[in-house]
Write a protein that holds these residues in place. Sequence first.
Motif, short mmCIF file in Angstrom:
data_model
loop_
_atom_site.label_atom_id
_atom_site.label_comp_id
_atom_site.label_asym_id
_atom_site.label_seq_id
_atom_site.Cartn_x
_atom_site.Cartn_y
_atom_site.Cartn_z
N PHE A 307 10.34 -11.43 -3.82
CA PHE A 307 8.91 -10.54 -3.85
C PHE A 307 9.08 -9.61 -2.91
O PHE A 307 9.68 -9.44 -1.82
N THR A 308 8.63 -8.31 -3.46
CA THR A 308 8.52 -7.26 -2.89
C THR A 308 7.35 -6.32 -3.35
O THR A 308 6.73 -6.60 -4.17
N SER A 309 7.51 -4.98 -2.68
CA SER A 309 6.51 -3.91 -3.25
C SER A 309 7.23 -2.71 -3.33
O SER A 309 8.07 -2.53 -2.54
N ASP A 310 6.83 -1.69 -4.01
CA ASP A 310 7.59 -0.36 -4.39
C ASP A 310 7.22 0.34 -3.22
O ASP A 310 8.17 1.37 -2.87
N HIS A 311 6.19 0.43 -2.53
CA HIS A 311 5.69 1.08 -1.23
C HIS A 311 4.46 0.56 -0.84
O HIS A 311 3.93 -0.44 -1.22
N GLY A 312 4.10 1.04 0.37
CA GLY A 312 2.74 0.59 0.87
C GLY A 312 1.64 1.54 0.81
O GLY A 312 1.64 2.21 -0.22
N GLU A 313 0.65 1.14 1.55
CA GLU A 313 -0.52 2.09 1.54
C GLU A 313 -1.26 2.34 3.15
O GLU A 313 -1.21 1.29 4.03
N LEU A 314 -1.40 3.67 3.28
CA LEU A 314 -1.66 3.98 4.81
C LEU A 314 -2.90 3.32 5.12
O LEU A 314 -3.14 3.04 6.38
N LEU A 315 -3.89 3.39 4.29
CA LEU A 315 -5.10 2.76 4.45
C LEU A 315 -5.94 3.19 5.88
O LEU A 315 -6.49 2.45 6.65
N GLY A 316 -5.68 4.38 6.12
CA GLY A 316 -6.54 4.95 7.26
C GLY A 316 -5.76 5.29 8.57
O GLY A 316 -6.04 5.74 9.55
N ASP A 317 -4.31 4.59 8.54
CA ASP A 317 -3.42 4.70 9.69
C ASP A 317 -3.33 6.20 9.95
O ASP A 317 -3.03 7.09 9.11
N HIS A 318 -3.82 6.68 11.15
CA HIS A 318 -3.30 7.97 11.48
C HIS A 318 -4.62 9.05 10.77
O HIS A 318 -4.00 10.15 10.63
N HIS A 319 -5.67 8.62 10.28
CA HIS A 319 -6.29 9.22 9.29
C HIS A 319 -5.77 9.50 8.12
O HIS A 319 -6.12 10.52 7.38
#
Length: 497
Positions: A307-319
């Motif tokens: 199980f894995t993901s292709d990339h993440g999501e910044l989701l507001g980190d550091h705006h």
Amino acid sequence: MNRNEERGRPNVLLITVDQMRFDCLSIAGHPVVETPNLDELARTGVRFSRAYSATPTCVPARAAIFTGQSQRTHGRVGYQDRVPWNYPVTLPGELAKAGYHTQCIGKMHVYPARNLMGFHNVVLHDGYLHHNRNFHGIPMQEHYDQVDDYLQWLRERAPGADLIDTGLDCNASTVARPWHLDEMKHPTNWVVTQSIDFLRRRDPGKPFFLWMSFVRPHPPFDPPQAYLDLYEDADIPDPPVGDWAQGDDSSLEGLAPTTGKGLVPKRRLRRAMAAYYALITHLDHQIGRFLQALNEYGELHNTVIMFTSDHGELLGDHHLFRKALPYEGSAHVPLIVNDPGGRLHLKQGTVADEVVELRDIMPSLLDAAGVQIPESVEGDSIWRLAAARNEADTASPVWRSHLHGEHAYGHQSTQWVTDGTEKFIWYPQTGEEQFFNLAEDPMELHNAISDEACRDRIEHWRSILIRELEGREEGFTDGERLIAGRKQAAVLSHIRV
């Protein structure tokens, strides 16, 4: 005992989700997200705590999975659609040649969209892709109406339905609303429904390779209402904001639904975060649904699972929002392996801290299947990092010392290197540099590039990046220094049309 077990050849199940952060697992200590099925896979398997996507957007990340190659070799160093995929050696192709029944269900994101890439069959849902939604200049055989299997399925059950009925764009990382149809019509459920049907119609005389490729939690943030309700009253922590983050948003960019940065209204941001977490729990439950079906078919204990993901999501980190940038929320991904049948002798319940990358998926799964790894593959099999070792063997397995990542992204293009404990970032268009001590500052709150105490470490990493970039067509270095302002494209010349 079934026939696969008699031959000693396991099935291979690759589960990928799109845009899931590394930290969104209960077992990894997330204070809010509930992931019971993924937690159980990690508890009885091995979790890799320093897994990265070297080029953290969909297209180049999937090139690494398909080919086992670095971005320098597979040639996709940024996001660009409609560049043909002509790789002669692929993960599903090698397994098919070795006698596996190969099937992908869900997202491929290749070009042409119906390119099989070595699979025997693809049941396709790439999600909303702008390049095949436009009615002007797109050949009909590439238009979403023609290529998307989920949409055809959905319209049989909800006449007139479309992928944009909720009003949310595919890059709307700051807005959310609940799914508007029955849960079973959600694309997450559809992937599992089709995957269970594959268990029914597969060739029983062959081991299978199934790639379950989910579009969520990539936007649109549209979880079923029941899952959104789980996080309605949750105490969701604010995103981390580093001392280097841009705090000014005079252009009000944060008000745009598809922004990549800016100051988003707090209520909207909290709801988007809740919906993102809800999508992950929804995925987790549907993965559990498939694992139950796999067990009912008598194949669970004869299947190696990743199980894995292709990339993440910044989701507001550091705006910041979305992906492509090298910060932890974007480039750091979850990776869990499990072997219910015990074939690979995993050290169950452990966490491996070596730096691994998406290019390691192909050699690892070929290795698990007993298939020879082609010479073109540049990744490495991760099983020796996850296997239980003799107590007398105190030596750590030999592994890579660092990872080189990059992404062409206009003036925000980046080059970076990390070993999971430190990270050096260079912006080749502006010359800006950043350095983070991840061991002491895992949320990247302090840019230590000007800290005198870090000078030797910064020079160490800068020299490594110079070596990684030597000989590149862009001219990023002369072998002694990094050179800013060079023209950069999303694909290297050896794969350009």
